[in-house]
Design a protein around this motif. Structure first.
Motif, PDB file in Angstrom:
ATOM      1  N   GLN A  33       0.823  -1.215   0.000  1.00  0.00           N
ATOM      2  CA  GLN A  33       0.000   0.000   0.000  1.00  0.00           C
ATOM      3  C   GLN A  33       0.858   1.266   0.000  1.00  0.00           C
ATOM      4  O   GLN A  33       0.625   2.172  -0.804  1.00  0.00           O
ATOM      5  N   ILE A  34       1.833   1.343   0.876  1.00  0.00           N
ATOM      6  CA  ILE A  34       2.670   2.545   0.992  1.00  0.00           C
ATOM      7  C   ILE A  34       3.409   2.831  -0.306  1.00  0.00           C
ATOM      8  O   ILE A  34       3.552   3.978  -0.708  1.00  0.00           O
ATOM      9  N   PHE A  87      12.008   0.041   3.546  1.00  0.00           N
ATOM     10  CA  PHE A  87      10.576  -0.230   3.513  1.00  0.00           C
ATOM     11  C   PHE A  87       9.866   0.719   2.550  1.00  0.00           C
ATOM     12  O   PHE A  87       8.978   0.316   1.815  1.00  0.00           O
ATOM     13  N   VAL A  88      10.267   1.966   2.549  1.00  0.00           N
ATOM     14  CA  VAL A  88       9.691   2.963   1.644  1.00  0.00           C
ATOM     15  C   VAL A  88      10.622   3.088   0.440  1.00  0.00           C
ATOM     16  O   VAL A  88      11.810   3.355   0.595  1.00  0.00           O
ATOM     17  N   ARG A 130      17.072   3.243   9.360  1.00  0.00           N
ATOM     18  CA  ARG A 130      16.321   3.655   8.176  1.00  0.00           C
ATOM     19  C   ARG A 130      14.829   3.374   8.356  1.00  0.00           C
ATOM     20  O   ARG A 130      13.984   4.185   7.990  1.00  0.00           O
ATOM     21  N   LEU A 131      14.506   2.212   8.933  1.00  0.00           N
ATOM     22  CA  LEU A 131      13.109   1.866   9.201  1.00  0.00           C
ATOM     23  C   LEU A 131      12.469   2.876  10.150  1.00  0.00           C
ATOM     24  O   LEU A 131      11.319   3.285   9.959  1.00  0.00           O
ATOM     25  N   PHE A 140       9.314   5.342   9.406  1.00  0.00           N
ATOM     26  CA  PHE A 140       8.149   5.349  10.296  1.00  0.00           C
ATOM     27  C   PHE A 140       7.810   6.768  10.719  1.00  0.00           C
ATOM     28  O   PHE A 140       6.649   7.180  10.695  1.00  0.00           O
ATOM     29  N   ILE A 141       8.810   7.531  11.093  1.00  0.00           N
ATOM     30  CA  ILE A 141       8.608   8.918  11.514  1.00  0.00           C
ATOM     31  C   ILE A 141       8.008   9.734  10.380  1.00  0.00           C
ATOM     32  O   ILE A 141       7.056  10.492  10.579  1.00  0.00           O
TER      33      ILE A 141
END
Length: 129
Positions: free
Chosen positions: A42-43, A75-76, A109-110, A114-115
């Motif tokens: 989704q992201i 992740f992104v 990095r994760l 998240f932030i």
């Protein structure tokens, strides 16, 4: 499945058979990996072809593609024109065993992802770091 546990000791993961948690330590360090996979799709706004390729992976390979295991990936997905093409390249590397399977090597990095995704202010970010 016994042979997979031996493989886990050597390679850092048996592919998610459930008995060793994927890392050979007896504890499942990613019990919600399938929910993480849905969020990753989704992201990064991944298409159906990419979603299917990710769904076909085992647990450890999926975690590696998402940047939750190994020394590569995030992740992104940033800085690419076609996120699905980037993911497909990651899938190929994961299937070839490139990048390792040690958990959370990319934790800083994760945390930054998240932030950013959750629009956490500077003070909250400092507390999390």
């Amino acid at each position: 499945r016994r042979g997979e546990h031996r493989q886990a000791e050597v390679t850092g993961g048996c592919g998610g058979c459930g008995g060793c948690g994927g890392w050979g330590g007896g504890e499942d360090l990613a019990p919600f990996w399938q929910q993480n996979l849905k969020a990753f799709i989704q992201i990064n706004n991944l298409d159906d072809r990419c979603t299917q390729a990710l769904s076909d992976l085992g647990k450890m390979q999926a975690l590696q593609v998402m940047g939750l295991a190994g020394r590569e990936n995030s992740f992104v997905i940033r800085g690419v024109r076609n996120p699905c093409a980037a993911v497909m390249q990651r899938v190929g590397k994961a299937q070839a065993g490139i990048g390792g399977f040690e958990p959370y090597l990319q934790l800083p990095r994760l945390l930054e992802d998240f932030i950013e995704i959750n629009s956490i202010d500077e003070r909250g970010g400092e507390v999390l770091r």
